[in-house]
Design a protein around this motif. Structure first.
Motif, PDB file in Angstrom:
ATOM      1  N   TRP A 150       0.515  -1.134   0.248  1.00  0.00           N
ATOM      2  CA  TRP A 150      -0.600   0.487  -0.068  1.00  0.00           C
ATOM      3  C   TRP A 150       1.044   0.849  -0.273  1.00  0.00           C
ATOM      4  CZ3 TRP A 150      -5.082   1.427   0.643  1.00  0.00           C
ATOM      5  CH2 TRP A 150      -6.690  -0.043   0.923  1.00  0.00           C
ATOM      6  N   LEU A 151       1.512   1.492   0.822  1.00  0.00           N
ATOM      7  CA  LEU A 151       2.707   2.344   1.222  1.00  0.00           C
ATOM      8  C   LEU A 151       3.470   2.658  -0.259  1.00  0.00           C
ATOM      9  CD1 LEU A 151       3.483   4.357   3.348  1.00  0.00           C
ATOM     10  CD2 LEU A 151       5.586   2.604   3.698  1.00  0.00           C
ATOM     11  N   ARG A 152       4.001   1.755  -1.017  1.00  0.00           N
ATOM     12  CA  ARG A 152       4.736   1.603  -2.253  1.00  0.00           C
ATOM     13  C   ARG A 152       3.255   2.000  -2.924  1.00  0.00           C
ATOM     14  NH1 ARG A 152       6.365  -3.329  -0.455  1.00  0.00           N
ATOM     15  NH2 ARG A 152       5.366  -4.219  -2.420  1.00  0.00           N
ATOM     16  N   THR A 153       2.461   2.049  -3.605  1.00  0.00           N
ATOM     17  CA  THR A 153       1.161   2.774  -4.530  1.00  0.00           C
ATOM     18  C   THR A 153       1.659   3.928  -4.166  1.00  0.00           C
ATOM     19  OG1 THR A 153       0.243   0.492  -4.255  1.00  0.00           O
ATOM     20  CG2 THR A 153      -0.662   2.440  -4.682  1.00  0.00           C
ATOM     21  N   ALA A 154       1.245   3.964  -2.519  1.00  0.00           N
ATOM     22  CA  ALA A 154       0.456   5.831  -2.266  1.00  0.00           C
ATOM     23  C   ALA A 154       1.917   6.509  -3.111  1.00  0.00           C
ATOM     24  CB  ALA A 154       0.962   5.817  -1.261  1.00  0.00           C
ATOM     25  N   ILE A 155       3.168   5.671  -2.422  1.00  0.00           N
ATOM     26  CA  ILE A 155       4.127   6.982  -3.585  1.00  0.00           C
ATOM     27  C   ILE A 155       3.994   7.092  -4.648  1.00  0.00           C
ATOM     28  CG2 ILE A 155       6.709   6.424  -3.729  1.00  0.00           C
ATOM     29  CD1 ILE A 155       6.863   5.129  -0.512  1.00  0.00           C
ATOM     30  N   ALA A 156       4.067   6.470  -4.991  1.00  0.00           N
ATOM     31  CA  ALA A 156       3.445   6.155  -6.666  1.00  0.00           C
ATOM     32  C   ALA A 156       3.035   7.005  -7.345  1.00  0.00           C
ATOM     33  CB  ALA A 156       3.882   4.755  -7.792  1.00  0.00           C
TER      34      ALA A 156
ATOM     35  N   LEU B 205      -4.877   5.635   5.142  1.00  0.00           N
ATOM     36  CA  LEU B 205      -5.789   4.549   4.812  1.00  0.00           C
ATOM     37  C   LEU B 205      -5.190   2.478   5.120  1.00  0.00           C
ATOM     38  CD1 LEU B 205      -8.663   3.488   4.233  1.00  0.00           C
ATOM     39  CD2 LEU B 205      -8.238   3.270   1.470  1.00  0.00           C
ATOM     40  N   ALA B 206      -3.893   3.652   4.242  1.00  0.00           N
ATOM     41  CA  ALA B 206      -3.076   2.281   4.914  1.00  0.00           C
ATOM     42  C   ALA B 206      -2.842   1.561   5.864  1.00  0.00           C
ATOM     43  CB  ALA B 206      -1.816   1.650   4.458  1.00  0.00           C
ATOM     44  N   ALA B 207      -2.304   2.885   6.838  1.00  0.00           N
ATOM     45  CA  ALA B 207      -1.620   1.944   8.061  1.00  0.00           C
ATOM     46  C   ALA B 207      -3.105   1.659   8.970  1.00  0.00           C
ATOM     47  CB  ALA B 207      -1.582   4.029   8.684  1.00  0.00           C
ATOM     48  N   TRP B 208      -4.220   2.650   8.619  1.00  0.00           N
ATOM     49  CA  TRP B 208      -5.546   1.453   9.643  1.00  0.00           C
ATOM     50  C   TRP B 208      -5.700   0.535   9.576  1.00  0.00           C
ATOM     51  CZ3 TRP B 208     -10.151   0.707   7.381  1.00  0.00           C
ATOM     52  CH2 TRP B 208     -11.643   0.670   8.113  1.00  0.00           C
ATOM     53  N   ARG B 209      -5.582   0.490   8.125  1.00  0.00           N
ATOM     54  CA  ARG B 209      -6.138  -0.982   7.733  1.00  0.00           C
ATOM     55  C   ARG B 209      -5.325  -1.995   8.249  1.00  0.00           C
ATOM     56  NH1 ARG B 209      -9.299  -4.465   7.488  1.00  0.00           N
ATOM     57  NH2 ARG B 209      -8.670  -6.937   5.585  1.00  0.00           N
ATOM     58  N   TYR B 210      -3.028  -1.855   8.281  1.00  0.00           N
ATOM     59  CA  TYR B 210      -2.917  -2.122   8.951  1.00  0.00           C
ATOM     60  C   TYR B 210      -2.876  -2.878  10.652  1.00  0.00           C
ATOM     61  CZ  TYR B 210       1.593  -3.702  11.132  1.00  0.00           C
ATOM     62  OH  TYR B 210       2.420  -3.882  11.977  1.00  0.00           O
ATOM     63  N   ASN B 211      -3.326  -1.687  11.234  1.00  0.00           N
ATOM     64  CA  ASN B 211      -3.507  -1.899  12.519  1.00  0.00           C
ATOM     65  C   ASN B 211      -5.201  -2.421  13.101  1.00  0.00           C
ATOM     66  OD1 ASN B 211      -3.483  -0.929  15.576  1.00  0.00           O
ATOM     67  ND2 ASN B 211      -4.854   0.718  14.569  1.00  0.00           N
ATOM     68  N   GLN B 212      -6.196  -2.113  11.472  1.00  0.00           N
ATOM     69  CA  GLN B 212      -6.919  -3.402  11.652  1.00  0.00           C
ATOM     70  C   GLN B 212      -7.099  -4.683  12.118  1.00  0.00           C
ATOM     71  OE1 GLN B 212      -9.969  -2.911   8.954  1.00  0.00           O
ATOM     72  NE2 GLN B 212     -11.693  -3.287   9.804  1.00  0.00           N
ATOM     73  N   VAL B 213      -6.065  -5.275  11.172  1.00  0.00           N
ATOM     74  CA  VAL B 213      -5.906  -6.598  10.521  1.00  0.00           C
ATOM     75  C   VAL B 213      -4.819  -7.191  11.701  1.00  0.00           C
ATOM     76  CG1 VAL B 213      -4.527  -7.822   9.337  1.00  0.00           C
ATOM     77  CG2 VAL B 213      -5.828  -6.372   7.759  1.00  0.00           C
ATOM     78  N   PHE B 214      -4.340  -6.287  12.000  1.00  0.00           N
ATOM     79  CA  PHE B 214      -2.864  -6.371  13.313  1.00  0.00           C
ATOM     80  C   PHE B 214      -3.961  -6.987  14.505  1.00  0.00           C
ATOM     81  CE2 PHE B 214      -0.662  -6.228  17.273  1.00  0.00           C
ATOM     82  CZ  PHE B 214       0.407  -6.639  16.903  1.00  0.00           C
ATOM     83  N   GLY B 215      -5.239  -6.292  15.139  1.00  0.00           N
ATOM     84  CA  GLY B 215      -5.873  -6.622  15.752  1.00  0.00           C
ATOM     85  C   GLY B 215      -6.377  -7.574  15.105  1.00  0.00           C
ATOM     86  N   GLN B 216      -7.025  -7.934  14.791  1.00  0.00           N
ATOM     87  CA  GLN B 216      -7.909  -9.191  13.940  1.00  0.00           C
ATOM     88  C   GLN B 216      -7.379 -10.144  14.027  1.00  0.00           C
ATOM     89  OE1 GLN B 216      -9.662  -7.879  10.201  1.00  0.00           O
ATOM     90  NE2 GLN B 216     -11.065  -7.089  10.825  1.00  0.00           N
ATOM     91  N   ILE B 217      -5.869 -10.766  13.312  1.00  0.00           N
ATOM     92  CA  ILE B 217      -4.928 -11.757  13.891  1.00  0.00           C
ATOM     93  C   ILE B 217      -4.697 -12.173  14.945  1.00  0.00           C
ATOM     94  CG2 ILE B 217      -2.522 -12.025  13.735  1.00  0.00           C
ATOM     95  CD1 ILE B 217      -2.589 -10.585  10.921  1.00  0.00           C
ATOM     96  N   GLU B 218      -4.774 -10.542  16.021  1.00  0.00           N
ATOM     97  CA  GLU B 218      -4.216 -11.329  17.821  1.00  0.00           C
ATOM     98  C   GLU B 218      -5.814 -11.908  18.321  1.00  0.00           C
ATOM     99  OE1 GLU B 218      -1.315 -11.578  19.713  1.00  0.00           O
ATOM    100  OE2 GLU B 218      -0.877 -11.011  17.376  1.00  0.00           O
ATOM    101  N   ARG B 219      -6.673 -11.519  17.682  1.00  0.00           N
ATOM    102  CA  ARG B 219      -8.097 -12.165  18.010  1.00  0.00           C
ATOM    103  C   ARG B 219      -8.065 -13.346  17.597  1.00  0.00           C
ATOM    104  NH1 ARG B 219      -9.390  -6.757  17.436  1.00  0.00           N
ATOM    105  NH2 ARG B 219     -10.720  -6.910  15.716  1.00  0.00           N
ATOM    106  N   GLY B 220      -7.226 -13.595  16.792  1.00  0.00           N
ATOM    107  CA  GLY B 220      -8.578 -14.901  15.346  1.00  0.00           C
ATOM    108  C   GLY B 220      -9.279 -14.364  14.714  1.00  0.00           C
TER     109      GLY B 220
END
Length: 140
Positions: A22-28, A80-95
């Motif tokens: 996502w970050l590479r896409t944003a930089i592009a 949006l990428a940072a928000w999504r990363y954080n959201q997925v991080f929590g979902q992974i931890e909760r399973g």
């Protein structure tokens, strides 16, 4: 009763790789926007230098506006990428990870809109005809 210790390292690494994509896409997007805006400014200055007349441009629909829009969209993509990363991080931890197709469709739609808006700028013909130099008469 304690939860079993599950190794979630591969999931977190995949989440980080996705964030970096996502970050590479944003930089592009930011780079393309900057290039489009600056190239439009260059063409405007070139027109002014060659014809000594200002380029008749639409104040809203021009390459500078499209470039600034792409830069702003790139910045929003980073947020949006940072928000999504954080959201997925929590979902992974909760399973309870749940993929989001909405974000894919939103990003696709916005890129299609920017691409469609760029087509007229590419296809527009220059409306100003450069003045012709008077021809000198050749001595007989």
């Amino acid at each position: 009763m304690t939860k079993p210790n599950i190794d979630r390292q591969p999931e977190h690494q995949a989440n980080e790789r996705t964030f970096l994509a996502w970050l590479r896409t944003a930089i592009a997007l930011i780079g393309f926007g900057f290039a489009i805006a600056r190239f439009g400014l260059f063409l405007h200055q070139l027109q002014l230098t060659l014809t000594q007349q200002p380029d008749p441009r639409d104040p809203l629909f021009n390459s500078e506006t499209l470039g600034v829009g792409l830069v702003v969209f790139g910045i929003l993509t980073i947020a949006l990428a940072a928000w999504r990363y954080n959201q997925v991080f929590g979902q992974i931890e909760r399973g309870d990870y749940r993929p989001s197709r909405l974000l894919v469709w939103v990003m696709t739609g916005v890129v299609i809109v920017f691409g469609t808006l760029s087509l007229p700028l590419l296809l527009m013909k220059n409306r100003t005809v450069p003045p012709t130099q008077p021809r000198l008469k050749q001595p007989l």
